[in-house]
Design a protein around this motif. Sequence first.
Motif, short mmCIF file in Angstrom:
data_model
loop_
_atom_site.label_atom_id
_atom_site.label_comp_id
_atom_site.label_asym_id
_atom_site.label_seq_id
_atom_site.Cartn_x
_atom_site.Cartn_y
_atom_site.Cartn_z
N PRO A 87 0.80 -1.14 0.02
CA PRO A 87 -0.01 -0.06 0.04
C PRO A 87 0.84 1.24 -0.16
O PRO A 87 0.38 2.44 -0.58
N GLY A 88 2.05 1.21 0.56
CA GLY A 88 2.78 2.45 0.57
C GLY A 88 3.45 2.68 -0.96
O GLY A 88 3.31 3.89 -1.29
N ASN A 89 3.72 1.66 -1.74
CA ASN A 89 4.02 1.83 -3.25
C ASN A 89 2.79 2.46 -3.84
O ASN A 89 2.91 3.34 -4.76
N ILE A 90 1.59 1.89 -3.63
CA ILE A 90 0.31 2.63 -4.22
C ILE A 90 0.23 4.07 -3.84
O ILE A 90 -0.09 4.69 -4.55
N SER A 91 0.38 4.39 -2.59
CA SER A 91 0.19 5.68 -2.05
C SER A 91 1.13 6.49 -2.78
O SER A 91 0.97 7.57 -3.02
N GLN A 92 2.39 6.17 -2.69
CA GLN A 92 3.55 6.94 -3.52
C GLN A 92 3.00 7.17 -4.81
O GLN A 92 3.14 8.47 -5.37
N TYR A 93 2.28 6.33 -5.75
CA TYR A 93 2.01 6.39 -7.04
C TYR A 93 0.75 7.18 -7.02
O TYR A 93 0.80 8.30 -7.93
N ASP A 105 5.07 9.67 -13.05
CA ASP A 105 4.01 8.75 -12.69
C ASP A 105 4.25 7.47 -13.29
O ASP A 105 4.14 6.14 -12.84
N SER A 106 5.10 7.39 -14.61
CA SER A 106 5.59 6.05 -15.24
C SER A 106 6.43 5.25 -14.31
O SER A 106 6.22 4.22 -14.25
N LYS A 107 7.45 5.80 -13.68
CA LYS A 107 8.36 5.36 -12.80
C LYS A 107 7.65 4.65 -11.67
O LYS A 107 8.00 3.29 -11.24
N ARG A 108 6.80 5.49 -11.11
CA ARG A 108 5.95 5.19 -9.81
C ARG A 108 5.13 3.93 -10.21
O ARG A 108 5.10 3.02 -9.49
N PHE A 109 4.48 3.92 -11.34
CA PHE A 109 3.49 2.71 -11.88
C PHE A 109 4.49 1.55 -12.15
O PHE A 109 4.00 0.55 -11.50
N LEU A 110 5.45 1.74 -12.59
CA LEU A 110 6.49 0.60 -13.04
C LEU A 110 6.84 -0.05 -11.67
O LEU A 110 7.15 -1.43 -11.73
N ARG A 111 7.01 0.83 -10.62
CA ARG A 111 7.61 0.15 -9.31
C ARG A 111 6.52 -0.75 -8.81
O ARG A 111 6.77 -1.61 -8.01
N LEU A 112 5.27 -0.59 -9.02
CA LEU A 112 4.23 -1.19 -8.50
C LEU A 112 4.66 -2.82 -8.75
O LEU A 112 4.25 -3.88 -8.06
N PHE A 113 5.10 -3.17 -9.99
CA PHE A 113 5.21 -4.53 -10.49
C PHE A 113 6.59 -5.38 -9.94
O PHE A 113 6.61 -6.54 -10.23
#
Length: 133
Positions: A87-93, A105-113
């Motif tokens: 959830p912290g990764n989602i919150s950051q995104y 946004d792209s980097k934060r989104f890719l981090r989710l994976f």
Amino acid sequence: MKEENIKKAARILLGAGLITAGIGHLTFARKPFQAQVPDWIPLKKDDTVVYSGLVEIALGAALVLAPKKYQDLVGKVSAGLFVSVFPGNISQYTHKRSAFGLNTDSKRFLRLFFQPVLVYWALKSTQKSKISL
């Protein structure tokens, strides 16, 4: 025997990564880690970062040092940590918080994976080998 050596190396690498991240939580990366703490967490962001850092150091050490009979359990607990911090990764995104070079946004989104990769890594590197005849 080759599979065991690969799993051991993967487990040690993951453990070292957790220890390094945990030390970062307590020292040089404390502020950036605060960017990942969701606003709904009932603790102060700094307290959350410190507590999670201590857990990461403990789990990292356990991944490296735990006797073979406990490795499966340590892997499951480590995977649970990776799930619980997602959830912290989602919150950051969703809140567009830049930290650790995740400034788009792209980097934060890719981090989710990457989080499912960590879960898999923790489980796979610690699971008991299947006995083949």
